[in-house]
Design a protein around this motif. Structure first.
Motif, short mmCIF file in Angstrom:
data_model
loop_
_atom_site.label_atom_id
_atom_site.label_comp_id
_atom_site.label_asym_id
_atom_site.label_seq_id
_atom_site.Cartn_x
_atom_site.Cartn_y
_atom_site.Cartn_z
N LEU A 93 37.18 59.21 33.66
CA LEU A 93 35.87 59.85 33.55
C LEU A 93 35.21 58.98 32.28
O LEU A 93 33.94 59.14 32.18
N GLU A 100 27.84 58.62 37.12
CA GLU A 100 28.31 59.95 37.09
C GLU A 100 28.36 60.72 38.44
O GLU A 100 29.46 61.32 38.56
N LYS A 105 31.82 59.42 39.49
CA LYS A 105 32.73 60.26 38.94
C LYS A 105 33.04 61.84 39.31
O LYS A 105 34.06 62.39 39.70
N ALA A 127 28.89 66.41 36.00
CA ALA A 127 29.03 64.94 35.78
C ALA A 127 27.66 64.20 35.44
O ALA A 127 27.60 63.61 34.49
N LYS A 134 27.40 64.52 31.68
CA LYS A 134 28.60 64.09 30.97
C LYS A 134 29.35 65.10 30.45
O LYS A 134 29.82 65.12 29.28
N ARG A 135 29.52 66.22 31.20
CA ARG A 135 30.20 67.33 30.68
C ARG A 135 31.39 67.79 31.55
O ARG A 135 32.11 68.78 31.58
#
Length: 178
Positions: free
Chosen positions: A48, A55, A58, A82, A85-86
């Motif tokens: 990650l 993202e 990921k 994603a 970014k969480r």
């Protein structure tokens, strides 16, 4: 920790609401618990953190960790996490989801420590008394801690009731010392 909770709370509330709307609280709970374990894995954390991966990729890699194909709603949720970014918040989201579920179902999990093994009858009496006091269904996890000398310590996470001899002696020593 408080910052993680603050960041995770809106996602947990949203996913709990969606799970309620779908009558799928238990499947979501299980899926989030597994996703939380995956997110906590050090290798996954390294993936990650890889700057070269998009993202979306990921989220795809994350979804591939599940044994069965994911329902579209869960796949979309992972993609949203994603994109923001969480994904690393999944353990906290899962934990909050469980709290919302317990509140909704009016249940509480208690950890009870006693100096000696409790009989089934004693456990049932304790469950009945605490259910009445807390106005919730009680699930009891009992452990033996001989250092308590006698009595009981009840831990709900938010509330600790220390009715042990060890706790009373500590209070008395503190009172005498001051």
């Amino acid at each position: 920790m408080a910052e993680l909770t603050t960041l995770a709370r809106p996602y947990a509330k949203a996913v709990f609401g969606a799970a309620q709307d779908q009558n799928a609280v238990d499947p979501w709970d299980q899926a989030l618990a597994f996703a939380a374990q995956v997110a906590a894995d050090q290798e996954v954390k390294n993936i990650l953190a890889t700057p070269g991966l998009s993202e979306a990729r990921k989220a795809e890699l994350f979804a591939e960790c599940f044994e069965e194909p994911l329902p579209e709603a869960l796949r979309n949720f992972l993609l949203i996490l994603a994109e923001n970014k969480r994904l690393a918040l999944l353990p906290e989201i899962s934990s909050l989801f469980r709290l919302y579920r317990a509140d909704f179902e009016r249940t509480v999990n208690l950890k009870v420590s006693t100096a000696f093994e409790m009989t089934e009858e004693q456990q049932q009496k304790l469950i009945d008394a605490l259910s009445k006091k807390l106005e919730r269904k009680v699930a009891l996890e009992s452990t033996v801690d001989q250092s308590l000398i006698g009595g009981v310590v009840v831990d709900t996470g938010d509330l600790v009731i220390d009715a042990s001899v060890k706790g009373k002696l500590a209070k008395m020593a503190k009172a005498l010392g001051s």
